[in-house]
Structure formats: structure tokens, C-alpha cells
Design a protein around this motif. Structure first.
Motif, mmCIF file in Angstrom:
data_model
loop_
_atom_site.group_PDB
_atom_site.id
_atom_site.type_symbol
_atom_site.label_atom_id
_atom_site.label_comp_id
_atom_site.label_asym_id
_atom_site.label_seq_id
_atom_site.Cartn_x
_atom_site.Cartn_y
_atom_site.Cartn_z
ATOM 1 N N ILE A 246 37.953 -30.407 -41.689
ATOM 2 C CA ILE A 246 37.517 -29.149 -41.085
ATOM 3 C C ILE A 246 36.467 -28.480 -41.970
ATOM 4 O O ILE A 246 35.454 -27.947 -41.490
ATOM 5 N N GLN A 247 36.695 -28.521 -43.289
ATOM 6 C CA GLN A 247 35.749 -27.897 -44.217
ATOM 7 C C GLN A 247 34.384 -28.596 -44.170
ATOM 8 O O GLN A 247 33.340 -27.947 -44.246
ATOM 9 N N ARG A 248 34.401 -29.926 -44.014
ATOM 10 C CA ARG A 248 33.134 -30.662 -43.899
ATOM 11 C C ARG A 248 32.394 -30.246 -42.635
ATOM 12 O O ARG A 248 31.171 -30.068 -42.648
ATOM 13 N N TYR A 249 33.128 -30.112 -41.540
ATOM 14 C CA TYR A 249 32.507 -29.666 -40.288
ATOM 15 C C TYR A 249 31.861 -28.288 -40.466
ATOM 16 O O TYR A 249 30.746 -28.051 -40.013
ATOM 17 N N LEU A 250 32.581 -27.394 -41.125
ATOM 18 C CA LEU A 250 32.071 -26.036 -41.319
ATOM 19 C C LEU A 250 30.804 -26.043 -42.182
ATOM 20 O O LEU A 250 29.839 -25.330 -41.889
ATOM 21 N N ASN A 251 30.808 -26.857 -43.235
ATOM 22 C CA ASN A 251 29.633 -26.949 -44.105
ATOM 23 C C ASN A 251 28.431 -27.512 -43.357
ATOM 24 O O ASN A 251 27.304 -27.021 -43.494
ATOM 25 N N LEU A 252 28.683 -28.555 -42.561
ATOM 26 C CA LEU A 252 27.594 -29.187 -41.808
ATOM 27 C C LEU A 252 27.041 -28.247 -40.740
ATOM 28 O O LEU A 252 25.829 -28.165 -40.534
ATOM 29 N N LEU A 253 27.946 -27.532 -40.068
ATOM 30 C CA LEU A 253 27.496 -26.578 -39.051
ATOM 31 C C LEU A 253 26.679 -25.448 -39.672
ATOM 32 O O LEU A 253 25.663 -25.021 -39.116
ATOM 33 N N SER A 254 27.105 -24.991 -40.835
ATOM 34 C CA SER A 254 26.377 -23.923 -41.516
ATOM 35 C C SER A 254 24.985 -24.396 -41.941
ATOM 36 O O SER A 254 23.986 -23.688 -41.734
ATOM 37 N N ALA A 255 24.910 -25.592 -42.521
ATOM 38 C CA ALA A 255 23.616 -26.140 -42.948
ATOM 39 C C ALA A 255 22.717 -26.383 -41.746
ATOM 40 O O ALA A 255 21.505 -26.120 -41.796
ATOM 41 N N ASN A 256 23.322 -26.879 -40.666
ATOM 42 C CA ASN A 256 22.559 -27.157 -39.448
ATOM 43 C C ASN A 256 21.966 -25.878 -38.876
ATOM 44 O O ASN A 256 20.783 -25.833 -38.504
ATOM 45 N N THR A 257 22.772 -24.843 -38.814
ATOM 46 C CA THR A 257 22.307 -23.558 -38.281
ATOM 47 C C THR A 257 21.194 -22.975 -39.140
ATOM 48 O O THR A 257 20.212 -22.432 -38.619
ATOM 49 N N THR A 258 21.332 -23.103 -40.456
ATOM 50 C CA THR A 258 20.293 -22.604 -41.368
ATOM 51 C C THR A 258 18.973 -23.327 -41.133
ATOM 52 O O THR A 258 17.898 -22.695 -41.102
ATOM 53 N N GLU A 259 19.029 -24.652 -40.968
ATOM 54 C CA GLU A 259 17.818 -25.439 -40.729
ATOM 55 C C GLU A 259 17.171 -25.069 -39.396
ATOM 56 O O GLU A 259 15.938 -24.990 -39.286
ATOM 57 N N ILE A 260 17.981 -24.840 -38.382
ATOM 58 C CA ILE A 260 17.447 -24.443 -37.077
ATOM 59 C C ILE A 260 16.724 -23.094 -37.185
ATOM 60 O O ILE A 260 15.627 -22.924 -36.641
ATOM 61 N N ASP A 261 17.338 -22.156 -37.881
ATOM 62 C CA ASP A 261 16.712 -20.839 -38.062
ATOM 63 C C ASP A 261 15.394 -20.968 -38.835
ATOM 64 O O ASP A 261 14.407 -20.291 -38.524
ATOM 65 N N THR A 262 15.376 -21.836 -39.841
ATOM 66 C CA THR A 262 14.158 -22.057 -40.627
ATOM 67 C C THR A 262 13.042 -22.637 -39.761
ATOM 68 O O THR A 262 11.883 -22.199 -39.834
ATOM 69 N N LEU A 263 13.395 -23.602 -38.922
ATOM 70 C CA LEU A 263 12.410 -24.207 -38.021
ATOM 71 C C LEU A 263 11.844 -23.184 -37.044
ATOM 72 O O LEU A 263 10.632 -23.142 -36.799
ATOM 73 N N LEU A 264 12.722 -22.358 -36.490
ATOM 74 C CA LEU A 264 12.263 -21.325 -35.553
ATOM 75 C C LEU A 264 11.290 -20.356 -36.229
ATOM 76 O O LEU A 264 10.273 -19.974 -35.637
ATOM 77 N N ASN A 265 11.588 -19.997 -37.464
ATOM 78 C CA ASN A 265 10.692 -19.098 -38.191
ATOM 79 C C ASN A 265 9.350 -19.757 -38.470
ATOM 80 O O ASN A 265 8.292 -19.117 -38.375
ATOM 81 N N GLN A 266 9.364 -21.061 -38.802
ATOM 82 C CA GLN A 266 8.119 -21.783 -39.042
ATOM 83 C C GLN A 266 7.279 -21.866 -37.771
ATOM 84 O O GLN A 266 6.049 -21.699 -37.804
ATOM 85 N N ILE A 267 7.933 -22.127 -36.648
ATOM 86 C CA ILE A 267 7.223 -22.199 -35.368
ATOM 87 C C ILE A 267 6.586 -20.853 -35.033
ATOM 88 O O ILE A 267 5.428 -20.777 -34.610
ATOM 89 N N LYS A 268 7.343 -19.776 -35.240
ATOM 90 C CA LYS A 268 6.818 -18.436 -34.957
ATOM 91 C C LYS A 268 5.656 -18.082 -35.889
ATOM 92 O O LYS A 268 4.683 -17.449 -35.469
ATOM 93 N N ASP A 269 5.743 -18.515 -37.159
ATOM 94 C CA ASP A 269 4.660 -18.246 -38.116
ATOM 95 C C ASP A 269 3.369 -18.939 -37.686
ATOM 96 O O ASP A 269 2.275 -18.360 -37.783
ATOM 97 N N ILE A 270 3.483 -20.187 -37.215
ATOM 98 C CA ILE A 270 2.293 -20.920 -36.771
ATOM 99 C C ILE A 270 1.694 -20.270 -35.532
ATOM 100 O O ILE A 270 0.466 -20.152 -35.395
#
Length: 342
Positions: A246-270
Motif C-alpha cells: 500500500i505504501q508503494r502505491y501511495l508513493n508512486l501515486l504521489s510521484a505520478n501526480t507531481t510529474e503530471i502537475d509539472t508537465l501541465l505547468n511546462q505546457i502552459k509556460d510554452i
């Protein structure tokens, strides 16, 4: 008739690590034997030298054609465009329809390069000379975005499956088991036993704080969680690694969400930068005014269209997306039940 019937034409068959080059003289004869270039700076410069020699000999600009091959043609195409070479990319569907017209079947890189050169010289084909690195960057970013969203969806399915086995009834307390409130509970109490042993006020307060739905809602969910712990004792599948999983799932979901937010910000910046044309930004803005079209969908559509001025009519854009009906007609027969063209 092709616009390049009376000029020297270069055809390039692109592979992953090297390409084969064929050059036709203005009269259609093979100017020199097809030659190989590696995908490195020295080979690209050598190709540029050969192109300049041809242009000087015939006192006219050449036309260069290559087949779109995933990502492999992009470095060469960008290099040629950057050096102001009149270069075009052909859709592989076009080249596949015109290769091997002879009765004797011959297939190798040299003949393919010659075929591409002849296709560009004699046939009035559709070819693209458009390349915008900012749009290409955007395209890669939204492809990464969709990959991450798919990855997150798979993680959610796996988490849901494990909870149904080991913690049956847990999902009854939450509309989304990967929502903030549910993830906070799993972070604090990763097994049915830890939730059962936790003080009621502590669990209720945690539910109330993360959901912002009030104490009454939190108390109702607490009751459902207690019922789920009873189910888990009776019918839940028990294994030692559940808590760490369960802890691995939570860590992966958190990292995944962070990466998605980063990508969205990069797209908006461009999109807000000056590297993109005003027409591109306006296209995204207009599409988002349509019901059901979100920000990423709008960016995806405009990236795929590219330079919309290439399409003179709306019918051409429809055909480009492949949503126009196919045609099936022979003699007096004219089918009325046709599929879309792509």
C-alpha cells in the motif's frame, strides 16, 4: 505535373542510424550513384556540400524529399530546414502506394531512395515542409502527459484490487479511493487492524480535515470503515506484505501526480511564451470554448493540425483527420454504407 519536374531532386530513404541519398538531374537521370550518410554532424555537412554542388552545376535550387519515419527523420529534416534547403516530408502511405511499380520486385535502400526522388520529381503529391520545434516540444509533452495519466489509472486499478481482497468494504466509505481523504487514511493506517485500533476521535478528525465535509460526514464514514474492518477480519485475504505494498502505491501515486502537475505547468509556460505563433495560441483558446473540449484536448488537436494555413478548405482538414467517409464505387454500383477513411 509536379512543381519540381525541371529541377534537380534529392530523395532520401531514412533509417534509424543512417540514410541513403539519391540525386536526380533536371532531365530525370541519376546524377550519381546513391550514397549513404550516417546520422552525425560530419555526414549531414557532407550532404549539404553535395546539395550545393548540384545547385551550382545546374544553377537552380534543388527539391529534397524524405519519408516520415517516426522520429528518425527529424534531426536531418531540422538540419536541412535550418540550412535553408528546400526539403519536404512525404507520408509513408503515399510512398508505399508508389514503390515497386516494376514487374520485377526489388526492395533495398538504394531503390527506395530513387523511388522517393522520382515520386517528388514527377508526381504532384502532398508533402509537408512545416516544422516548428516549439510545437514539437508541446506534442512530446502532451504525449508524456497521457502516458502518465494511463500509468496513474493502472495504479488506481491495482490499489483497488488489493483493497478488495484484503480490506473488503473499504471502497464503500469513499467515492474515490485515490482521493485526498482516502489516501490520507491509507497513509496513516495502511491495514484494517491499524484503523480498528486507532482512537475514534483521531480517525474522525483526519477524515473531517481532509474532506472539508464536516464532522457528521466523517462520523458516517468512520462507521463504514469499522464495518469494513469487521469484514476484513472475517473474509479478507491476509498477507504480510500488504502494508508495504500500500505504501508503494501511495508513493508512486504521489510521484505520478507531481510529474503530471509539472508537465501541465511546462505546457502552459510554452503556450504563454513568444515561441508560439499567435494563431496557435488563438486556436487553443477557441477550442476550449467548445463544450467537452478541455485544455489538454485543445492543445493536442492544434499540435496535430500544425500550420492550419496548409488547409485551404474545411474539407481538407476533415480528410486530414480521416473522419470523412470513404468512397466505394464501381460501374453502376455506388455503396451507401461506407466507413470513415481512416
Amino acid at each position: 505535373m509536379s512543381n519540381y519536374y525541371n529541377v534537380p531532386v534529392v530523395g532520401i530513404d531514412v533509417s534509424a542510424d543512417f540514410s541513403m541519398v539519391a540525386i536526380l538531374a533536371p532531365n530525370g537521370d541519376i546524377y550519381r550513384k546513391p550514397f549513404k550518410i550516417n546520422h552525425d554532424a560530419s555526414s549531414f555537412n557532407y550532404l549539404l556540400e553535395q546539395i550545393k554542388k548540384v545547385e551550382e552545376e545546374f544553377a537552380t535550387k534543388i527539391a529534397l524529399f524524405m519519408e516520415a519515419t517516426g522520429i528518425y527523420h527529424l534531426t536531418l529534416f531540422y538540419f536541412l530546414q535550418d540550412n535553408e534547403v528546400n526539403s519536404f516530408v512525404i507520408n509513408p502511405l503515399v510512398t508505399n502506394c508508389t514503390k515497386n511499380k516494376n514487374i520485377r520486385k526489388v526492395k533495398n535502400d538504394k531503390t527506395d531512395a530513387i523511388s522517393i526522388a522520382k515520386l517528388g520529381k514527377y508526381e504532384n503529391i502532398k508533402a509537408s515542409s512545416w516544422l516548428d520545434t516549439s510545437v514539437y516540444t508541446l506534442r512530446n509533452l502532451w504525449l508524456e502527459y497521457y502516458d502518465l495519466v494511463d500509468s496513474r489509472a493502472n495504479l488506481k486499478k491495482k490499489l483497488s484490487s488489493d483493497l478488495r481482497l484484503t480490506f473488503p468494504g473499504y471502497q464503500d466509505g469513499f467515492s474515490d479511493i485515490t482521493g485526498n481523504t482516502s489516501l490520507a487514511i491509507l497513509e496513516a493506517y495502511s491495514t484494517p487492524e491499524t484503523i480498528a485500533k486507532a482512537p475514534k476521535d483521531e480517525v474522525v478528525n483526519l477524515l473531517s480535515t481532509h474532506s472539508r465535509k464536516g464532522i457528521l460526514w466523517a462520523q458516517k464514514v468512520y462507521i463504514k470503515l469499522m464495518m469494513a474492518t469487521e469484514n476484513a477480519r472475517a473474509i479478507g485475504v491476509k498477507y504480510v506484505a500488504f502494508s508495504s505494498k500500500i505504501q508503494r502505491y501511495l508513493n508512486l501515486l504521489s510521484a505520478n501526480t507531481t510529474e503530471i502537475d509539472t508537465l501541465l505547468n511546462q505546457i502552459k509556460d510554452i503556450l504563454t511564451s513568444e515561441s508560439l505563433s499567435e494563431a496557435f495560441r488563438q486556436g487553443v483558446k477557441l477550442l476550449t470554448t467548445l463544450s467537452g473540449v478541455g485544455f489538454i484536448t485543445a492543445v493536442t488537436i492544434v499540435c496535430e493540425i500544425g500550420d492550419i494555413t496548409r488547409f485551404k478548405k474545411s474539407k481538407q482538414l476533415t480528410a486530414f483527420f480521416g473522419i470523412d467517409p470513404s468512397v466505394n464505387q464501381s460501374g453502376k454500383f455506388n455503396s451507401t454504407q461506407n466507413k470513415m477513411s481512416k
